[in-house]
Design a protein around this motif. Structure first.
Motif, PDB file in Angstrom:
ATOM      1  N   TRP A 139      40.362 -14.739  21.764  1.00 20.46           N
ATOM      2  CA  TRP A 139      40.788 -15.742  20.803  1.00 20.46           C
ATOM      3  C   TRP A 139      42.081 -16.385  21.295  1.00 20.46           C
ATOM      4  O   TRP A 139      42.781 -15.856  22.139  1.00 20.46           O
ATOM      5  N   THR A 140      42.369 -17.499  20.672  1.00 23.29           N
ATOM      6  CA  THR A 140      43.623 -18.180  21.039  1.00 23.29           C
ATOM      7  C   THR A 140      44.821 -17.603  20.296  1.00 23.29           C
ATOM      8  O   THR A 140      45.967 -17.889  20.655  1.00 23.29           O
ATOM      9  N   MET A 141      44.524 -16.765  19.272  1.00 19.33           N
ATOM     10  CA  MET A 141      45.611 -16.114  18.520  1.00 19.33           C
ATOM     11  C   MET A 141      45.229 -14.672  18.275  1.00 19.33           C
ATOM     12  O   MET A 141      44.055 -14.295  18.347  1.00 19.33           O
ATOM     13  N   GLN A 142      46.224 -13.840  17.998  1.00 17.28           N
ATOM     14  CA  GLN A 142      46.014 -12.414  17.806  1.00 17.28           C
ATOM     15  C   GLN A 142      45.168 -12.157  16.553  1.00 17.28           C
ATOM     16  O   GLN A 142      45.167 -12.941  15.613  1.00 17.28           O
ATOM     17  N   TYR A 143      44.432 -11.017  16.607  1.00 19.53           N
ATOM     18  CA  TYR A 143      43.630 -10.530  15.483  1.00 19.53           C
ATOM     19  C   TYR A 143      42.472 -11.467  15.135  1.00 19.53           C
ATOM     20  O   TYR A 143      42.060 -11.590  13.983  1.00 19.53           O
ATOM     21  N   GLY A 144      41.987 -12.156  16.147  1.00 20.20           N
ATOM     22  CA  GLY A 144      40.814 -12.988  15.927  1.00 20.20           C
ATOM     23  C   GLY A 144      41.109 -14.275  15.215  1.00 20.20           C
ATOM     24  O   GLY A 144      40.202 -14.878  14.608  1.00 20.20           O
ATOM     25  N   ASN A 145      42.344 -14.720  15.261  1.00 17.59           N
ATOM     26  CA  ASN A 145      42.713 -15.982  14.658  1.00 17.59           C
ATOM     27  C   ASN A 145      42.650 -17.095  15.701  1.00 17.59           C
ATOM     28  O   ASN A 145      42.636 -16.882  16.904  1.00 17.59           O
ATOM     29  N   GLY A 146      42.676 -18.291  15.206  1.00 15.72           N
ATOM     30  CA  GLY A 146      42.599 -19.454  16.087  1.00 15.72           C
ATOM     31  C   GLY A 146      41.164 -19.699  16.505  1.00 15.72           C
ATOM     32  O   GLY A 146      40.210 -19.447  15.763  1.00 15.72           O
ATOM     33  N   ASN A 147      41.002 -20.141  17.702  1.00 19.67           N
ATOM     34  CA  ASN A 147      39.663 -20.470  18.219  1.00 19.67           C
ATOM     35  C   ASN A 147      39.177 -19.372  19.168  1.00 19.67           C
ATOM     36  O   ASN A 147      39.948 -18.822  19.968  1.00 19.67           O
ATOM     37  N   ARG A 148      37.906 -19.096  19.100  1.00 20.01           N
ATOM     38  CA  ARG A 148      37.335 -18.110  20.009  1.00 20.01           C
ATOM     39  C   ARG A 148      37.191 -18.741  21.397  1.00 20.01           C
ATOM     40  O   ARG A 148      36.778 -19.898  21.537  1.00 20.01           O
ATOM     41  N   ILE A 149      37.512 -17.949  22.393  1.00 24.56           N
ATOM     42  CA  ILE A 149      37.372 -18.408  23.796  1.00 24.56           C
ATOM     43  C   ILE A 149      36.058 -17.843  24.325  1.00 24.56           C
ATOM     44  O   ILE A 149      35.900 -16.617  24.461  1.00 24.56           O
ATOM     45  N   ASP A 150      35.143 -18.725  24.635  1.00 21.33           N
ATOM     46  CA  ASP A 150      33.783 -18.311  25.033  1.00 21.33           C
ATOM     47  C   ASP A 150      33.720 -18.089  26.548  1.00 21.33           C
ATOM     48  O   ASP A 150      33.981 -19.009  27.337  1.00 21.33           O
ATOM     49  N   VAL A 151      33.373 -16.881  26.944  1.00 20.27           N
ATOM     50  CA  VAL A 151      33.193 -16.585  28.382  1.00 20.27           C
ATOM     51  C   VAL A 151      31.760 -16.104  28.644  1.00 20.27           C
ATOM     52  O   VAL A 151      31.489 -15.436  29.639  1.00 20.27           O
ATOM     53  N   GLU A 152      30.818 -16.461  27.776  1.00 14.79           N
ATOM     54  CA  GLU A 152      29.443 -15.987  27.918  1.00 14.79           C
ATOM     55  C   GLU A 152      28.782 -16.495  29.197  1.00 14.79           C
ATOM     56  O   GLU A 152      28.035 -15.769  29.848  1.00 14.79           O
TER      57      GLU A 152
END
Length: 532
Positions: free
Chosen positions: A130-143
């Protein structure tokens, strides 16, 4: 001497260091802004900035998520000695990291994140970025990065579709092997055995220029020479880290039997089967193409002083070997019969660090035949007179001797004055010798017959090389023997006064088997009669 000793000791020390395979270094952590991970498992949750791990110059990965880092001083051992996992899991770790961030064209932050995520997932964790701690912000996709890594991992042990096949071809053949498994691009040609081999996309193009049975080798690329190392805290229990590379090199093999050989021609005596140690010239024509083999400007092959030649190149197919005319054959004649050979998969080859097709090309030695025509005499009595008639004289014995050393293929077979053979004339007064080698001889009569006197003369003759097209030389000798003869003078005297008596009839008879035949009749003249 001290310098040499120092170098040797240093070399031994380096060997020991390599054998121990111990690496020490300091752990370094770095972070990228705006990249956080969340990690979940049974009764476990954590979220923190995503760390990039390095020890010295090595990029390493966390293999114990959730374990504390208690020291930055680490020591590593080659292989999985320090790994807490099973062999199966270790191999998966190795493949993921091998095809991860450091793999060519994977050197992006997302590939580094994807590599670490896959490693953590192997240990049973669920990971997101994520772009922020604890799953906040936007998810960063590396699939997409994970899928590409796992595609390579899953294809790692797939070899080209033609792996371990066996092929048989002729020298010079060209083939194209297509890899239907689509992994050829990952393999290099590591042993072509002298053949011309090229990769063209998913095709392997082979021109067979090396004869024999052997195995062409392909090896899967390893993009560097690094090894797997698992690091542990130096003296303290700390989170374990690893640098991973594929530990074994995958190989693919193509077994081939390529038909072809160098031609070895040995010149031999057709009678003795001994090697003819002379320089004799040949031409070789490829019957299939109707072209002469050329390995020099004249396209001629010549036997050496040991009586053979070997072609420089390898050949397969059908060939005609022709002996050339008008050269120095020594005591031999031209063999006008061409030799036809076939080099194929039924041929027997000689293997001695090479592949040789053996050919024997024979020649006849030039030899001579001595013809003796023996004429003798017999007494002919007719009408009270006699004559000596010529007759064929049979049962006359001769010996043939060597007048000099007789040499065949550099070997002395008769020394001077050796008896070579015995001859006896037949009913026609003729004697024909066996074949005589080229050389100088003499003839002696040993026994005569029919009351003819022995001829004590010695007759010299030579058997000489005629030409390269004739294998027999005929020598003719006509010899004569004679009956023994004498001269008779008969004197007639008066015993009382010792005076010659004229007109006395003298008759001489030939006695043969108690039969008397008058052979002379005449009167004395002044007391003397002559008989010849």
């Amino acid at each position: 001497m001290k310098r040499k000793l120092f170098i040797i000791l240093l070399f031994i020390l380096l060997l020991k260091i390599k054998v121990n395979a111990t690496t020490q270094g300091t752990l370094m952590l770095s972070y990228e802004d705006g990249i956080y991970y969340t990690m979940i498992s049974d009764n476990f949750y954590m979220s923190y900035k995503f760390p990039f791990y390095t020890i010295g110059n090595d990029i390493v990965y966390c293999i114990q998520p959730g374990a504390n880092i208690t020291t930055y001083s680490y020591v590593g051992e080659d292989g999985f000695i320090n790994s807490p996992y099973s062999d199966e899991l270790n191999l998966k770790l190795e493949l993921i990291a091998h095809y991860g961030y450091e793999y060519p064209d994977h050197n992006t932050i997302k590939y580094r994140m994807a590599t670490q995520e896959l490693i953590w997932e192997l240990t049973g964790k669920i990971v997101e970025f994520w772009t922020m701690q604890y799953g906040n912000g936007n998810r960063i996709d590396v699939e997409l990065e994970k899928e590409e890594i796992m595609r390579l991992v899953n294809e790692h042990y797939i070899k080209p579709s033609f792996d371990n096949i066996t092929l048989e071809f002729n020298l010079g053949d060209r083939i194209v092997l297509t890899d239907t498994n689509n992994v050829l691009d990952y393999y290099n040609i590591t042993n072509d055995y002298g053949n011309n081999i090229q990769k063209d996309n998913n095709n392997l193009e082979i021109e067979f220029t090396k004869p024999g049975s052997y195995t062409i080798e392909l090896s899967k690329d390893n993009y560097d020479n690094e090894m797997t190392v698992v690091f542990i805290g130096n003296g303290l229990e700390s989170q374990r880290l690893g640098k991973f590379r594929v530990s074994s090199i995958l190989k693919s093999y193509i077994n081939v039997n390529v038909i072809g050989a160098r031609i070895k021609l040995v010149k031999k005596d057709s009678e003795s089967n001994e090697v003819i140690k002379r320089r004799i010239k040949f031409k070789i024509k490829n019957i299939d193409t109707d072209e002469y083999i050329c390995e020099n400007s004249k396209c001629i092959f010549e036997t050496n002083d040991r009586g053979y030649f070997i072609t420089d190149n390898y050949y397969v197919g059908n060939y005609q070997i022709t002996e050339l005319e008008e050269q120095d054959y020594g005591n031999y004649v031209l063999n006008t019969d061409d030799l036809i050979i076939s080099i194929d998969n039924t041929s027997n080859f000689e293997y001695d660090n090479d592949i040789i097709y053996n050919v024997e090309f024979t020649n006849k030695r030039v030899k001579g035949i001595l013809h003796i025509d023996k004429i003798g005499e017999e007494l002919d009595i007719n009408n009270n007179t006699f004559n000596y008639n010529n007759i064929p004289l049979k049962d006359v014995k001769y010996n043939i001797f060597a007048n000099d050393n007789i040499i065949v293929n550099d070997k002395i077979i008769y020394t001077k004055d050796d008896l070579v053979m015995e001859l006896i004339t037949d009913d026609n007064g003729q004697a024909i010798s066996d074949y005589l080698e080229i050389g100088s001889y003499y003839l002696k009569e040993i026994e005569s017959s029919n009351d003819n006197m022995i001829d004590n003369n010695i007759y010299y003759f030579d058997i000489e090389y005629d030409n390269y097209l004739t294998d027999t030389v005929d020598k003719y000798i006509k010899l004569y023997n004679y009956l023994p003869k004498g001269k008779l003078e008969f004197y007639k005297y008066d015993i009382d006064n010792n005076n010659p008596i004229e007109d006395t009839l003298i008759e001489i008879y030939y006695l043969n088997n108690n039969e008397h035949s008058l052979i002379y009749s005449d009167y004395t003249e002044i007391g003397r009669a002559h008989v010849w």
